[in-house]
Scaffold this motif. Structure first.
Motif, PDB file in Angstrom:
ATOM      1  N   LEU A   1      83.596   2.219  11.812  1.00 53.85           N
ATOM      2  CA  LEU A   1      85.401   2.264  11.562  1.00 53.85           C
ATOM      3  C   LEU A   1      85.634   3.180  12.981  1.00 53.85           C
ATOM      4  CD1 LEU A   1      87.111   3.176   8.152  1.00 53.85           C
ATOM      5  CD2 LEU A   1      87.765   0.992  10.157  1.00 53.85           C
ATOM      6  N   ALA A   2      84.635   3.561  13.553  1.00 55.61           N
ATOM      7  CA  ALA A   2      84.546   5.138  14.728  1.00 55.61           C
ATOM      8  C   ALA A   2      84.907   4.513  15.841  1.00 55.61           C
ATOM      9  CB  ALA A   2      82.901   6.086  14.099  1.00 55.61           C
ATOM     10  N   TYR A   3      84.428   3.511  15.973  1.00 55.27           N
ATOM     11  CA  TYR A   3      84.902   2.852  17.300  1.00 55.27           C
ATOM     12  C   TYR A   3      86.265   2.473  17.172  1.00 55.27           C
ATOM     13  CZ  TYR A   3      79.874   2.543  17.250  1.00 55.27           C
ATOM     14  OH  TYR A   3      78.172   3.026  17.435  1.00 55.27           O
ATOM     15  N   VAL A   4      87.047   2.479  16.301  1.00 54.79           N
ATOM     16  CA  VAL A   4      88.206   2.460  16.568  1.00 54.79           C
ATOM     17  C   VAL A   4      89.362   3.797  16.494  1.00 54.79           C
ATOM     18  CG1 VAL A   4      88.423  -0.353  15.833  1.00 54.79           C
ATOM     19  CG2 VAL A   4      89.379   1.396  14.652  1.00 54.79           C
ATOM     20  N   ALA A   5      88.381   4.410  16.447  1.00 53.92           N
ATOM     21  CA  ALA A   5      88.780   5.230  16.613  1.00 53.92           C
ATOM     22  C   ALA A   5      88.970   7.026  16.919  1.00 53.92           C
ATOM     23  CB  ALA A   5      88.737   6.886  14.920  1.00 53.92           C
ATOM     24  N   HIS A   6      87.543   6.736  17.772  1.00 50.91           N
ATOM     25  CA  HIS A   6      87.164   7.997  18.723  1.00 50.91           C
ATOM     26  C   HIS A   6      86.445   7.528  20.227  1.00 50.91           C
ATOM     27  CE1 HIS A   6      87.331  10.734  15.481  1.00 50.91           C
ATOM     28  NE2 HIS A   6      86.552  10.107  15.102  1.00 50.91           N
ATOM     29  N   PRO A   7      86.623   7.489  20.993  1.00 52.38           N
ATOM     30  CA  PRO A   7      86.162   6.847  22.651  1.00 52.38           C
ATOM     31  C   PRO A   7      84.610   6.623  23.152  1.00 52.38           C
ATOM     32  CG  PRO A   7      86.346   9.197  22.944  1.00 52.38           C
ATOM     33  CD  PRO A   7      86.810   9.617  21.321  1.00 52.38           C
ATOM     34  N   TRP A   8      84.191   5.910  23.034  1.00 51.40           N
ATOM     35  CA  TRP A   8      82.763   5.497  23.881  1.00 51.40           C
ATOM     36  C   TRP A   8      82.882   4.998  25.221  1.00 51.40           C
ATOM     37  CZ3 TRP A   8      81.738   0.609  22.597  1.00 51.40           C
ATOM     38  CH2 TRP A   8      82.460  -0.275  22.062  1.00 51.40           C
ATOM     39  N   VAL A   9      83.556   5.375  25.922  1.00 52.69           N
ATOM     40  CA  VAL A   9      83.955   5.043  27.009  1.00 52.69           C
ATOM     41  C   VAL A   9      83.038   5.061  28.144  1.00 52.69           C
ATOM     42  CG1 VAL A   9      85.187   5.264  29.607  1.00 52.69           C
ATOM     43  CG2 VAL A   9      86.277   5.114  26.786  1.00 52.69           C
ATOM     44  N   VAL A  10      81.954   4.659  28.791  1.00 56.69           N
ATOM     45  CA  VAL A  10      81.604   4.164  30.113  1.00 56.69           C
ATOM     46  C   VAL A  10      81.844   3.785  31.412  1.00 56.69           C
ATOM     47  CG1 VAL A  10      79.963   3.472  28.258  1.00 56.69           C
ATOM     48  CG2 VAL A  10      80.642   1.496  30.019  1.00 56.69           C
TER      49      VAL A  10
ATOM     50  N   THR B   1      72.128  -4.738  24.829  1.00 56.02           N
ATOM     51  CA  THR B   1      72.363  -4.558  23.693  1.00 56.02           C
ATOM     52  C   THR B   1      73.699  -3.949  23.519  1.00 56.02           C
ATOM     53  OG1 THR B   1      72.339  -2.116  23.821  1.00 56.02           O
ATOM     54  CG2 THR B   1      69.900  -3.555  23.155  1.00 56.02           C
ATOM     55  N   SER B   2      74.043  -2.767  23.304  1.00 52.10           N
ATOM     56  CA  SER B   2      75.916  -2.356  23.562  1.00 52.10           C
ATOM     57  C   SER B   2      76.256  -0.659  23.913  1.00 52.10           C
ATOM     58  CB  SER B   2      76.431  -2.776  22.605  1.00 52.10           C
ATOM     59  OG  SER B   2      77.643  -2.350  22.419  1.00 52.10           O
ATOM     60  N   ALA B   3      77.209  -1.082  24.566  1.00 46.32           N
ATOM     61  CA  ALA B   3      77.705   0.613  24.525  1.00 46.32           C
ATOM     62  C   ALA B   3      77.701   1.678  23.037  1.00 46.32           C
ATOM     63  CB  ALA B   3      78.544   1.267  25.531  1.00 46.32           C
ATOM     64  N   GLU B   4      77.638   0.878  21.810  1.00 46.26           N
ATOM     65  CA  GLU B   4      78.015   1.278  20.636  1.00 46.26           C
ATOM     66  C   GLU B   4      76.859   1.945  20.342  1.00 46.26           C
ATOM     67  OE1 GLU B   4      80.539  -1.995  18.536  1.00 46.26           O
ATOM     68  OE2 GLU B   4      79.396  -3.197  19.551  1.00 46.26           O
ATOM     69  N   VAL B   5      75.684   2.159  21.251  1.00 46.62           N
ATOM     70  CA  VAL B   5      74.281   2.639  20.414  1.00 46.62           C
ATOM     71  C   VAL B   5      74.692   4.496  21.264  1.00 46.62           C
ATOM     72  CG1 VAL B   5      72.927   0.696  21.087  1.00 46.62           C
ATOM     73  CG2 VAL B   5      73.436   2.144  22.770  1.00 46.62           C
ATOM     74  N   PHE B   6      75.810   4.811  21.584  1.00 44.42           N
ATOM     75  CA  PHE B   6      76.273   5.784  22.093  1.00 44.42           C
ATOM     76  C   PHE B   6      76.516   6.739  20.653  1.00 44.42           C
ATOM     77  CE2 PHE B   6      76.187   4.171  26.707  1.00 44.42           C
ATOM     78  CZ  PHE B   6      74.745   4.975  26.919  1.00 44.42           C
ATOM     79  N   GLY B   7      77.259   6.016  20.015  1.00 44.72           N
ATOM     80  CA  GLY B   7      78.274   6.450  19.597  1.00 44.72           C
ATOM     81  C   GLY B   7      79.240   6.823  19.170  1.00 44.72           C
ATOM     82  N   ALA B   8      80.243   6.528  18.495  1.00 44.18           N
ATOM     83  CA  ALA B   8      82.423   6.900  18.706  1.00 44.18           C
ATOM     84  C   ALA B   8      82.416   8.702  17.835  1.00 44.18           C
ATOM     85  CB  ALA B   8      82.979   5.871  18.658  1.00 44.18           C
ATOM     86  N   LEU B   9      82.344   9.475  19.288  1.00 40.21           N
ATOM     87  CA  LEU B   9      82.089  10.543  18.779  1.00 40.21           C
ATOM     88  C   LEU B   9      83.634  11.272  19.225  1.00 40.21           C
ATOM     89  CD1 LEU B   9      78.550  10.775  18.693  1.00 40.21           C
ATOM     90  CD2 LEU B   9      79.743  11.513  16.702  1.00 40.21           C
ATOM     91  N   PRO B  10      83.941  12.543  18.506  1.00 38.09           N
ATOM     92  CA  PRO B  10      85.427  13.023  19.315  1.00 38.09           C
ATOM     93  C   PRO B  10      84.813  13.788  20.229  1.00 38.09           C
ATOM     94  CG  PRO B  10      85.133  13.482  16.833  1.00 38.09           C
ATOM     95  CD  PRO B  10      84.267  12.460  17.402  1.00 38.09           C
ATOM     96  N   ASP B  11      83.844  14.593  19.954  1.00 35.32           N
ATOM     97  CA  ASP B  11      83.352  15.479  21.773  1.00 35.32           C
ATOM     98  C   ASP B  11      82.363  14.517  22.671  1.00 35.32           C
ATOM     99  OD1 ASP B  11      81.161  14.692  20.106  1.00 35.32           O
ATOM    100  OD2 ASP B  11      79.872  16.752  20.392  1.00 35.32           O
ATOM    101  N   ASN B  12      82.927  13.146  22.815  1.00 34.78           N
ATOM    102  CA  ASN B  12      82.331  12.830  23.887  1.00 34.78           C
ATOM    103  C   ASN B  12      82.684  12.403  24.316  1.00 34.78           C
ATOM    104  OD1 ASN B  12      79.702  10.676  22.232  1.00 34.78           O
ATOM    105  ND2 ASN B  12      80.960   8.530  22.311  1.00 34.78           N
TER     106      ASN B  12
END
Length: 356
Positions: free
Chosen positions: A280-289, A117-128
């Protein structure tokens, strides 16, 4: 024996790379005695047996006879082809393929199913957390976009765990994929005349070369037993927006989150923007694995984020997009002069869409 399938009526670049690497490992790694590619159309990958079959039909069960491991690449990496279909039809077809494959795997005695799938499923959030652990909670928003498709796939996998306890399911969640032939909403971000920046955002860019995804899958298939659950795949660390600007020689266009969200919502509503505003969240907040599970088993990425970004730029060379839609060079030049002109170009696209 290993079988590889793509999202549905196409095989896709990641599935082909995975099949190619598995075939290269044949005879050298335990569990890779033969590699089959399951697809509705004929193709060739050296060292594999290509099986022409509808992956969402009953015939797939026959092709899984004798297979020990099934790799299903559910993530979309051909945005142009995907946009031919309505989002509801696209998701329904993807889930039909998923149900057919999981049922057939259980019936054929396949012991291990890996679903990419993708790490995008974690969501891109400022508190990640940076990086996110492999077992981080899934917090993405389910909607009519491609991330919503993957959330639906992962829900199907969870149901399959309960209904088919004889099969071990592993979710493989890569960071943003790059490589020749990869076309996604995130790669098109770099086809725009400017880098979109959200004023209150804190982006951290992490990429994953398709070959590193393939080697990660190989590790999960042939290494020490990977536990049921999920593993992540990505390059080491991440890039800041300033580093991305420097490496791409692109300038940013900075807007407020409210402005960007409202405009994206309107553009998506009239069909100009191919993904919903939530992405848009994916270019605004982190979702690093962090890829901790695979790293503990000896896997390491061959590509760093800077190199991956260079690969991405080479792959999109000569293409231009505004709001995620491909346009010719003259139209794309609207946004090259200034932030105001770039926003004006987007508004012009919106007006044009409304007229049609």
């Amino acid at each position: 024996m290993v079988a590889v399938a793509g999202p549905g009526d196409v095989v896709g670049v990641p599935a082909l790379r995975i099949a190619r690497l598995l075939a290269a490992a044949r005879g050298q790694e335990d569990g890779v005695a033969e590699v089959r590619v399951l697809a509705p159309v004929r193709g060739v990958v050296e060292g594999t047996r290509w099986r022409v079959v509808d992956t969402d039909g009953p015939g797939v069960s026959t092709e899984l006879a004798g297979v020990d491991v099934l790799v299903w690449v559910a993530t979309c990496t051909d945005l142009a082809q995907a946009l031919v279909h309505r989002s509801a039809d696209r998701r329904a077809a993807l889930l039909r393929t998923g149900r057919a494959l999981t049922l057939a795997a259980s019936a054929a005695g396949v012991g291990h199913v890996l679903v990419v799938t993708s790490a995008e499923v974690f969501g891109a959030l400022p508190d990640n957390e940076v990086p996110l652990p492999d077992d981080a909670p899934v917090r993405a928003v389910i909607d009519d976009g491609f991330v919503g498709d993957l959330l639906a796939v992962e829900a199907l996998v969870e149901e399959s765990r309960e209904h088919h306890p004889d099969v071990r399911f592993t979710l493989v969640r890569p960071a943003a994929l790059v490589g020749a032939g990869i076309d996604t909403a995130l790669t098109r971000y770099f086809e725009a005349p400017r880098l979109l920046s959200i004023k209150t955002g804190s982006p951290a860019w992490q990429l994953c070369h398709v070959d590193d995804l393939a080697s990660g899958v190989l590790c999960a298939v042939t290494g020490d037993v990977v536990p049921a659950g999920a593993v992540t795949v990505g390059s080491e660390g991440s890039l800041t927006l300033t580093e991305v600007e420097s490496l791409t020689a692109m300038r940013r266009i900075e807007v407020s989150e409210t402005t960007a969200t409202n405009l994206a919502t309107q553009l998506h509503r009239v069909g100009v923007l191919p993904v919903p505003a939530s992405e848009l969240a994916y270019v605004a907040h982190p979702w690093v694995v962090g890829s901790a599970t695979l790293r503990a088993r000896g896997w390491h990425p061959a590509y760093d984020n800077g190199t991956c970004l260079g690969v991405l730029l080479d792959a999109i060379g000569g293409r231009h997009a505004v709001a995620g839609r491909r346009v010719d060079r003259r139209d794309a030049a609207f946004g090259a002069a200034s932030a105001a002109v770039a926003l004006g170009a987007t508004a012009a696209l919106l007006r044009r869409a409304r007229r049609h």
